[in-house]
Design a protein around this motif. Structure first.
Motif, PDB file in Angstrom:
ATOM      1  N   LEU A 372       0.860  -1.179   0.000  1.00 30.08           N
ATOM      2  CA  LEU A 372       0.000   0.000   0.000  1.00 30.08           C
ATOM      3  C   LEU A 372       0.901   1.236   0.000  1.00 30.08           C
ATOM      4  N   LEU A 373       1.100   1.825  -1.192  1.00 29.06           N
ATOM      5  CA  LEU A 373       2.055   2.923  -1.356  1.00 29.06           C
ATOM      6  C   LEU A 373       1.451   4.053  -2.195  1.00 29.06           C
ATOM      7  N   PRO A 374       1.926   5.299  -2.009  1.00 31.66           N
ATOM      8  CA  PRO A 374       1.402   6.435  -2.786  1.00 31.66           C
ATOM      9  C   PRO A 374       2.107   6.578  -4.132  1.00 31.66           C
ATOM     10  N   PHE A 375       1.704   5.801  -5.130  1.00 31.78           N
ATOM     11  CA  PHE A 375       2.281   5.931  -6.470  1.00 31.78           C
ATOM     12  C   PHE A 375       1.822   7.214  -7.162  1.00 31.78           C
ATOM     13  N   ARG A 376       0.737   7.802  -6.678  1.00 33.86           N
ATOM     14  CA  ARG A 376       0.153   9.037  -7.191  1.00 33.86           C
ATOM     15  C   ARG A 376      -0.316   8.905  -8.634  1.00 33.86           C
ATOM     16  N   LEU A 377      -1.021   7.808  -8.906  1.00 36.30           N
ATOM     17  CA  LEU A 377      -1.631   7.653 -10.226  1.00 36.30           C
ATOM     18  C   LEU A 377      -2.651   8.753 -10.490  1.00 36.30           C
ATOM     19  N   ASP A 378      -3.203   9.312  -9.388  1.00 36.59           N
ATOM     20  CA  ASP A 378      -4.197  10.370  -9.542  1.00 36.59           C
ATOM     21  C   ASP A 378      -3.586  11.648 -10.103  1.00 36.59           C
ATOM     22  N   ARG A 379      -2.258  11.781 -10.019  1.00 39.73           N
ATOM     23  CA  ARG A 379      -1.581  12.985 -10.505  1.00 39.73           C
ATOM     24  C   ARG A 379      -0.883  12.761 -11.846  1.00 39.73           C
ATOM     25  N   MET A 380      -0.966  11.543 -12.394  1.00 38.89           N
ATOM     26  CA  MET A 380      -0.214  11.238 -13.612  1.00 38.89           C
ATOM     27  C   MET A 380      -1.124  11.070 -14.819  1.00 38.89           C
ATOM     28  N   ASP A 381      -0.671  11.619 -15.920  1.00 36.16           N
ATOM     29  CA  ASP A 381      -1.328  11.415 -17.210  1.00 36.16           C
ATOM     30  C   ASP A 381      -0.565  10.300 -17.914  1.00 36.16           C
ATOM     31  N   MET A 382      -1.142   9.088 -17.917  1.00 39.32           N
ATOM     32  CA  MET A 382      -0.440   7.924 -18.435  1.00 39.32           C
ATOM     33  C   MET A 382      -0.146   8.025 -19.929  1.00 39.32           C
ATOM     34  N   THR A 391       5.775  14.773 -12.763  1.00 45.04           N
ATOM     35  CA  THR A 391       5.135  14.386 -11.503  1.00 45.04           C
ATOM     36  C   THR A 391       6.120  13.673 -10.587  1.00 45.04           C
ATOM     37  N   ILE A 392       6.886  12.752 -11.159  1.00 45.21           N
ATOM     38  CA  ILE A 392       7.835  11.975 -10.362  1.00 45.21           C
ATOM     39  C   ILE A 392       8.934  12.871  -9.810  1.00 45.21           C
ATOM     40  N   GLN A 393       9.436  13.791 -10.643  1.00 46.57           N
ATOM     41  CA  GLN A 393      10.524  14.657 -10.208  1.00 46.57           C
ATOM     42  C   GLN A 393      10.087  15.638  -9.131  1.00 46.57           C
ATOM     43  N   LYS A 394       8.826  16.029  -9.162  1.00 51.15           N
ATOM     44  CA  LYS A 394       8.336  17.018  -8.209  1.00 51.15           C
ATOM     45  C   LYS A 394       7.800  16.395  -6.932  1.00 51.15           C
ATOM     46  N   ASP A 397       7.052  11.581  -2.712  1.00 49.97           N
ATOM     47  CA  ASP A 397       6.292  10.386  -2.344  1.00 49.97           C
ATOM     48  C   ASP A 397       6.210   9.407  -3.515  1.00 49.97           C
ATOM     49  N   ALA A 398       6.021   9.932  -4.716  1.00 45.70           N
ATOM     50  CA  ALA A 398       5.928   9.064  -5.890  1.00 45.70           C
ATOM     51  C   ALA A 398       7.269   8.406  -6.206  1.00 45.70           C
ATOM     52  N   SER A 399       8.354   9.186  -6.168  1.00 48.67           N
ATOM     53  CA  SER A 399       9.672   8.624  -6.487  1.00 48.67           C
ATOM     54  C   SER A 399      10.097   7.614  -5.419  1.00 48.67           C
ATOM     55  N   ALA A 400       9.788   7.907  -4.143  1.00 44.78           N
ATOM     56  CA  ALA A 400      10.129   6.960  -3.078  1.00 44.78           C
ATOM     57  C   ALA A 400       9.344   5.663  -3.235  1.00 44.78           C
ATOM     58  N   LEU A 431      -1.433   8.930  -1.037  1.00 43.09           N
ATOM     59  CA  LEU A 431      -1.003   9.755   0.100  1.00 43.09           C
ATOM     60  C   LEU A 431      -2.206  10.427   0.773  1.00 43.09           C
ATOM     61  N   SER A 432      -3.298   9.696   0.817  1.00 43.81           N
ATOM     62  CA  SER A 432      -4.548  10.255   1.333  1.00 43.81           C
ATOM     63  C   SER A 432      -5.156   9.303   2.360  1.00 43.81           C
TER      64      SER A 432
END
Length: 719
Positions: A372-382, A391-394, A397-400, A431-432
């Protein structure tokens, strides 16, 4: 980062997948007097190897103890075939075609060997060999060819013996009794105790006072007064009286007089009189963790190896464990005084052995883990690589998460190569806390062996609360504050105070005849005082702190340096400007006449500044405690680079080590709580783990490294 981006789509797709595992069925067998392992295997139609897989306390050729309870794999668990078979194919053959191997071995072809002879050697068919060596469909078998040989667990069904309830009794747990003390009293192993009492928790060793257990009736206890009292002979020394005898042997004076009528006949105790003393028995309430520690005898241990390990004589062991009169047997639970010391580690009253997890894998274990990790798919345009990269660079949480998970995937693959079936499910909690609650509402936490993550404290608290109700461990992969009343959380990141204490312990014996100086800013005043209390005659440099600027008086500092002693300088700060400045000053004062060495008890981000000269740190032999060590080109790194086309960062290394440690332990015993009490320190690519239990707030990793800059490289110092 480019390696992650190139493979991010694959990672995120894998995050949505999970694989399923099937459960193994068993029966149990209570060993009769004189019964052998061969007789048991024939009775149930299973091989000796199958029995040994599930009963690790016994070995081939070892005598079985009467009343020992063995776990027998149920042969009727084979895959059934309900559809019509093809012409000329039997049902048994169809079943074999559908069966999957639980592991593989290698075979190097010798001269004159054929597929037929090899198949007979491994008790498989020629088609089995061809299936996993597809080159054999188009070419002949050749000398020195290395074949991949599948291992199957094929047994025929037989009548299964059920446990006779007349052979067992109900036992009520007394105050402070443990599983080890009860197993010791009944002469059985802890695994046998769990088989007889399937309702016992698989994730906790807790026993409550008054809890009822099913245990085998002790031999001879069904006939009243059948038990034989043992006695010792004692020669009365000068000036001995009844009070002293009572204290020495725990036997009342009237009992001594009754057993020794010569005392009355001769007018009392006399010097050199030989009397009988009943051998004192340990009462049930006395066998507890307040008085004793426990050790379970391992296969092939001898009297010599055991006494050497435990630091006692065999006579002393026999006095505490009268059952040893019948011989040393694997699985016996021995007790030792609480104060006993030796070549061992004690955790939760159990003496730990160094266990090689790779050699102790149980192929029947099929752990299931939730990531259970914050990949932040909600912030990514696949559909946009640029958007994903941004998104990853900024987002740390996503990069970790991607780093941790990419390393975890290599660990899962490595465990699968060992023949262990892993069931994993991966979810993005964004991350929510709200998203975490939404995801958990759809999951049955009792189905999982462990949970990896999440990263944010509120979500960790939520997951731990849900998992605690069904006794499922939660592993926090990065630093997170302690959580109150969360005894199921494993804090994998060693705490700063533990690191500092390990550093002090390492330096204690080396600090003699050293000139120690402390440089610390106001935020680290407490640490400076700790160093000054730990080592005598420590000198402190006062810093001038004005708004955002911190500086020190160079003249004052140089006056504190010694030309006769080695100068140890502790720098305690998290100010990114102060570290480069101080390290430069120390390096300039490190000459042939004055030797300067630099330390810190907290190597934080301030020490990673690009303004710091690595050459200066190397010259100063900069030394510090660390959670991790630098990773070389080991098998993990090579496997990672092959799959992701980039070198693993610290998150990836940590993700691999935590997951590999977790899965190896679950493959040994699918119970992280129990295994943390049995296993000492473990170490992998760049991290090591040794969990200590805190009753209120979980399990804490207490392992660490001492690292030092030497010859322009960072090296581990072995304390």
């Amino acid at each position: 980062m480019n390696g992650y981006l190139k493979n991010i789509v694959l990672l995120l797709l894998l995050a949505l997948l999970s694989c399923k595992a099937t459960a193994q069925k068993f029966t149990t067998h209570k060993v009769k007097q004189g019964e052998s392992l061969e007789e048991v295997s024939k009775r149930y139609g299973v091989s000796i190897a199958d029995i040994l897989v599930y009963n690790k306390e016994i070995k081939v050729g070892q005598d079985l103890r009467a009343n020992m309870v063995l776990v027998i794999p149920n042969a009727t668990n084979a895959t059934s075939v309900t559809s019509e078979t093809k012409a000329g194919t039997t049902t048994a053959e169809s079943t074999e075609e559908q069966e999957e191997p639980y592991a593989f071995t290698s075979h190097k072809v010798k001269r004159k060997e054929t597929l037929y002879s090899i198949s007979k050697r491994y008790n498989i068919t020629e088609d089995d060999i061809k299936k996993y060596n597809r080159d054999l469909y188009s070419m002949q078998l050749k000398k020195k060819m290395v074949l991949r040989i599948p291992k199957y667990r094929r047994v025929d069904p037989r009548d299964m013996e059920t446990i006779d309830p007349n052979d067992y009794e109900t036992y009520t747990v007394a105050l402070k009794e443990t599983r080890w003390s009860i197993a010791h009293k009944y002469g059985i192993t802890i695994d046998s105790l769990l088989v007889l009492n399937p309702d016992l928790s698989k994730t906790s060793n807790y026993l409550r006072e008054g809890q009822e257990l099913k245990l085998p009736i002790k031999a001879g206890s069904s006939i009243k007064n059948q038990e034989t009292q043992l006695y010792v002979s004692y020669t009365v020394p000068a000036k001995m009286n009844f009070y002293q005898l009572e204290k020495k042997f725990g036997v009342k004076s009237d009992e001594i007089v009754r057993l020794n009528p010569q005392i009355s006949e001769q007018g009392g105790l006399k010097e050199d009189m030989v009397i009988r003393i009943p051998q004192r028995k340990v009462e049930a309430g006395e066998v507890n963790t307040d008085n004793f520690i426990f050790y379970e005898v391992k296969p092939k241990q001898t009297e010599y190896s055991l006494t050497r390990k435990l630091g006692v004589t065999y006579k002393e062991l026999l006095k505490l464990n009268p059952s040893l009169q019948d011989g040393l047997k694997a699985g016996m639970v021995l007790k030792l005084p609480k104060t006993q010391t030796g070549n061992f580690e004690v955790r939760n009253s159990l003496v730990l052995d160094k266990i090689d997890l790779l050699d102790s894998i149980n192929p029947a274990s099929k752990p299931k883990v939730l990531f259970l990790l914050p990949f932040r798919l909600d912030r990514m345009d696949m559909s946009s690589k640029a958007n994903m990269e941004d998104t990853i660079q900024k987002r740390n949480d996503a990069s970790a998460s991607l780093g941790l998970y990419s390393g975890a995937l290599i660990a899962v693959d490595s465990i699968a190569d060992l023949g262990i079936s892993i069931d994993i499910k991966t979810l993005d909690n964004e991350l929510s806390l709200a998203k975490t609650k939404e995801l958990l509402a759809r999951e049955n936490m009792a189905d999982y062996s462990a949970v990896f993550g999440p990263l944010d404290p509120p979500s960790v608290q939520e997951v731990a609360t849900r998992a605690a109700s069904v006794q499922v461990p939660v592993l926090a992969p990065i630093p997170v504050r302690s959580l109150n009343s969360m005894p199921n959380v494993f804090f994998t990141y060693t705490g700063q105070q533990v690191l500092r204490d390990k550093m002090f312990s390492y330096l204690d014996s080396l600090a003699i005849d050293k000139n120690i100086i402390v440089i610390a800013d106001a935020k680290n005043d407490t640490v400076a005082k700790m160093i000054m209390q730990r080592f005598p005659e420590v000198k402190r440099v006062e810093l001038k702190e004005e708004e955002k600027n911190i500086s020190m008086d160079l003249e004052e500092f140089t006056e504190l340096l010694s030309t006769e002693q080695e100068n140890w300088v502790f720098l305690e700060t998290d100010n990114e400007k102060l570290v480069p400045s101080v390290s430069s000053i120390l390096n300039s004062n490190n000459t042939e006449e004055i030797m300067v060495r630099m330390f810190t008890t907290n190597r934080n981000k301030a020490f990673d500044s690009d303004a710091i000269s690595v050459s200066h740190l190397s010259n100063l032999n900069f030394t510090y405690p660390s959670v991790y060590r630098e990773v070389g080109n080991n098998s993990f790194v090579k496997r990672y680079e092959k799959r992701f086309k980039s070198r693993p960062d610290r998150f990836a290394v940590r993700g691999f080590d935590i997951t590999y440690d977790l899965l190896l332990k679950l493959a040994y015993k699918n119970d992280m709580f129990a295994i943390s009490k049995l296993i000492g320190e473990t170490e992998y690519s760049g991290n090591k783990f040794s969990y200590e239990k805190d009753e209120a707030s979980g399990y804490y990793n207490t392992s660490s490294y001492i690292m030092s800059y030497q010859d322009m490289r960072i090296k581990e110092i072995k304390p």
